[in-house]
Design a protein around this motif. Structure first.
Motif, PDB file in Angstrom:
ATOM      1  N   PHE A 132       0.890  -1.123  -0.041  1.00 17.30           N
ATOM      2  CA  PHE A 132       0.257  -0.061  -0.084  1.00 17.30           C
ATOM      3  C   PHE A 132       0.865   1.269  -0.130  1.00 17.30           C
ATOM      4  O   PHE A 132       0.444   2.274  -0.671  1.00 17.30           O
ATOM      5  N   VAL A 133       2.130   1.293   0.768  1.00 17.50           N
ATOM      6  CA  VAL A 133       2.742   2.509   0.896  1.00 17.50           C
ATOM      7  C   VAL A 133       3.496   2.616  -0.687  1.00 17.50           C
ATOM      8  O   VAL A 133       3.588   3.807  -1.060  1.00 17.50           O
ATOM      9  N   ASN A 134       3.723   1.791  -1.388  1.00 15.88           N
ATOM     10  CA  ASN A 134       4.215   1.876  -2.767  1.00 15.88           C
ATOM     11  C   ASN A 134       3.092   2.638  -3.651  1.00 15.88           C
ATOM     12  O   ASN A 134       3.374   3.464  -4.401  1.00 15.88           O
ATOM     13  N   VAL A 135       1.922   2.266  -3.470  1.00 14.00           N
ATOM     14  CA  VAL A 135       0.784   2.864  -4.005  1.00 14.00           C
ATOM     15  C   VAL A 135       0.347   4.293  -3.694  1.00 14.00           C
ATOM     16  O   VAL A 135       0.195   5.358  -4.657  1.00 14.00           O
ATOM     17  N   VAL A 136       0.283   4.618  -2.224  1.00 13.91           N
ATOM     18  CA  VAL A 136       0.165   5.763  -1.777  1.00 13.91           C
ATOM     19  C   VAL A 136       1.262   7.124  -1.909  1.00 13.91           C
ATOM     20  O   VAL A 136       0.844   8.103  -1.913  1.00 13.91           O
ATOM     21  N   THR A 137       2.344   6.535  -1.810  1.00 18.29           N
ATOM     22  CA  THR A 137       3.292   7.641  -1.655  1.00 18.29           C
ATOM     23  C   THR A 137       3.379   8.814  -2.761  1.00 18.29           C
ATOM     24  O   THR A 137       3.489   9.826  -2.467  1.00 18.29           O
ATOM     25  N   PRO A 138       3.397   8.370  -4.139  1.00 17.92           N
ATOM     26  CA  PRO A 138       3.189   9.451  -5.172  1.00 17.92           C
ATOM     27  C   PRO A 138       2.250  10.573  -4.703  1.00 17.92           C
ATOM     28  O   PRO A 138       2.390  11.642  -5.237  1.00 17.92           O
ATOM     29  N   THR A 139       1.090  10.123  -4.302  1.00 17.35           N
ATOM     30  CA  THR A 139       0.104  11.223  -4.187  1.00 17.35           C
ATOM     31  C   THR A 139       0.468  12.285  -2.912  1.00 17.35           C
ATOM     32  O   THR A 139       0.005  13.512  -2.762  1.00 17.35           O
ATOM     33  N   LEU A 140       1.577  11.913  -2.008  1.00 14.04           N
ATOM     34  CA  LEU A 140       2.145  12.779  -1.076  1.00 14.04           C
ATOM     35  C   LEU A 140       2.728  14.098  -1.815  1.00 14.04           C
ATOM     36  O   LEU A 140       2.495  15.176  -1.518  1.00 14.04           O
ATOM     37  N   LEU A 141       3.616  13.670  -2.942  1.00 18.02           N
ATOM     38  CA  LEU A 141       3.958  14.895  -3.743  1.00 18.02           C
ATOM     39  C   LEU A 141       2.944  15.748  -4.437  1.00 18.02           C
ATOM     40  O   LEU A 141       3.260  16.727  -4.662  1.00 18.02           O
ATOM     41  N   ILE A 142       2.162  15.116  -5.082  1.00 20.37           N
ATOM     42  CA  ILE A 142       0.910  15.798  -5.612  1.00 20.37           C
ATOM     43  C   ILE A 142       0.140  16.604  -4.835  1.00 20.37           C
ATOM     44  O   ILE A 142       0.095  17.804  -5.139  1.00 20.37           O
ATOM     45  N   GLY A 143       0.247  16.155  -3.562  1.00 22.86           N
ATOM     46  CA  GLY A 143      -0.794  16.996  -2.520  1.00 22.86           C
ATOM     47  C   GLY A 143       0.250  18.213  -1.870  1.00 22.86           C
ATOM     48  O   GLY A 143      -0.137  19.095  -1.906  1.00 22.86           O
TER      49      GLY A 143
ATOM     50  N   ARG B 250      10.812  -2.927  -5.112  1.00 19.91           N
ATOM     51  CA  ARG B 250      10.127  -3.776  -4.064  1.00 19.91           C
ATOM     52  C   ARG B 250       9.589  -2.606  -3.067  1.00 19.91           C
ATOM     53  O   ARG B 250       9.836  -1.604  -2.675  1.00 19.91           O
ATOM     54  N   PRO B 251       8.300  -3.226  -2.457  1.00 14.59           N
ATOM     55  CA  PRO B 251       7.641  -2.438  -1.536  1.00 14.59           C
ATOM     56  C   PRO B 251       8.509  -2.755  -0.196  1.00 14.59           C
ATOM     57  O   PRO B 251       9.051  -3.892   0.288  1.00 14.59           O
ATOM     58  N   PRO B 252       8.300  -1.441   0.599  1.00 11.10           N
ATOM     59  CA  PRO B 252       7.934  -0.305   0.296  1.00 11.10           C
ATOM     60  C   PRO B 252       8.816   0.633  -0.124  1.00 11.10           C
ATOM     61  O   PRO B 252       8.801   1.941   0.246  1.00 11.10           O
ATOM     62  N   ALA B 253       9.825   0.349  -1.136  1.00 10.73           N
ATOM     63  CA  ALA B 253      11.022   1.205  -1.142  1.00 10.73           C
ATOM     64  C   ALA B 253      10.755   2.413  -2.101  1.00 10.73           C
ATOM     65  O   ALA B 253      11.731   3.435  -2.143  1.00 10.73           O
ATOM     66  N   ILE B 254       9.595   2.578  -2.555  1.00 13.65           N
ATOM     67  CA  ILE B 254       9.096   3.863  -3.138  1.00 13.65           C
ATOM     68  C   ILE B 254       9.238   5.072  -2.032  1.00 13.65           C
ATOM     69  O   ILE B 254       9.669   6.105  -2.527  1.00 13.65           O
TER      70      ILE B 254
END
Length: 292
Positions: free
Chosen positions: A131-142, A212-216
């Protein structure tokens, strides 16, 4: 000779005429509205991407319910600790996120920690990592959306500049000692553009299962911190200084190094007595998610 129409070119980004609006007795700050929009996009994008991986999209609501308020608290705590002189001189000063803002480092740290705690509690560490890999890019968009709020607050600008894209700052918002300058480096714009670019890079990496999760998340930390090393060299607003450099300059260096080391430890971890583990295959990585 025929008359020639001379059209003046826009030589700077004008300062905004307002930072909010009133509806009846209530005043809505653009900065606060941007935070709401940032949270909304994170929820919508993460639900869509997590659902495509076979996960329960409603899990996002629980993470947001705990993570976003924690991010507000953490961001304000970091601001209060590092720049206490910039707080309003009232009993409510430490809580006034609309006056002085928040520190991104504290917001990300506490928000991510609380969100991950929620995930571990409800879906276990394997699903939490994915889940961390999926959600992380939205932190930057936010964060990019939040920089629009900085523009309306006439903050987060850099050194005086005559560049065509320099930012006009009204006299009331100019840093002491710079009142005779009118235009400055638009740090908010530089960061907004970088945030969107780095979010795109992280989404591409995650979609192609290269990480690899959660390396994003450590890549987010390393990339954003690396950018902030540059930004802290052009900022002129108040800051604590250590060894002649702004406090956040050193925080950014530590974040960059820590993020890269953290990424390497996750991406190239080895099984006991065995070779390095390859990144999760898409089918294997998310099959458990589909069964959850």
């Amino acid at each position: 000779m025929p008359n020639t129409l001379h059209i003046p070119l826009l030589a700077y980004i004008p300062s905004p005429p307002f930072n909010g609006f009133s509806v009846g007795p209530f005043f809505f700050h653009i900065y606060g509205i941007c935070y709401v929009l940032a949270a909304a996009q994170a929820i919508l994008i993460t639900r869509k991407r997590w659902s495509k991986r076979g996960g329960d999209p409603d899990l996002v609501y629980g993470v947001a319910w705990w993570g976003f308020p924690a991010g507000l608290v953490g961001g304000r705590i970091y601001f209060d600790i590092t720049t206490p002189s910039q707080m309003p001189h009232h009993w409510w000063g430490p809580f006034a996120i609309w006056d002085g803002g928040m520190g991104i480092w504290g917001g990300v740290a506490l928000g991510a920690a609380v969100g991950y705690w929620y995930l571990r509690k409800h879906v276990g560490h394997l699903q939490a990592d994915r889940f961390v890999n999926v959600v992380t890019p939205t932190l930057l968009i936010g964060q990019a959306i939040g920089r629009i709020g900085n523009y309306f607050n006439q903050e987060l600008y850099g050194k005086p500049s005559k560049l065509p894209w320099a930012l006009e700052i009204s006299p009331a918002h100019r840093v002491p000692g710079y009142a005779h300058y009118a235009t400055f480096q638009p740090s908010f714009l530089y960061e907004m553009l970088f945030d969107l670019f780095w979010a795109g890079v992280l989404i591409w990496l995650d979609n192609h299962r290269k990480v690899r999760p959660p390396a994003i998340f450590p890549l987010y930390v390393a990339g954003y911190s690396g950018y902030r090393i540059f930004e802290e060299t052009i900022r002129i607003d108040y800051s604590q200084y250590i060894l002649g450099m702004r406090l956040n300059f050193w925080v950014a260096i530590i974040g960059t190094i820590a993020g890269l080391v953290w990424f390497a430890l996750i991406q190239f971890r080895r099984r006991p007595g065995g070779p390095a583990e390859p990144p999760d295959h898409p089918t294997r990585a998310y099959s458990q998610s589909a069964q959850a």
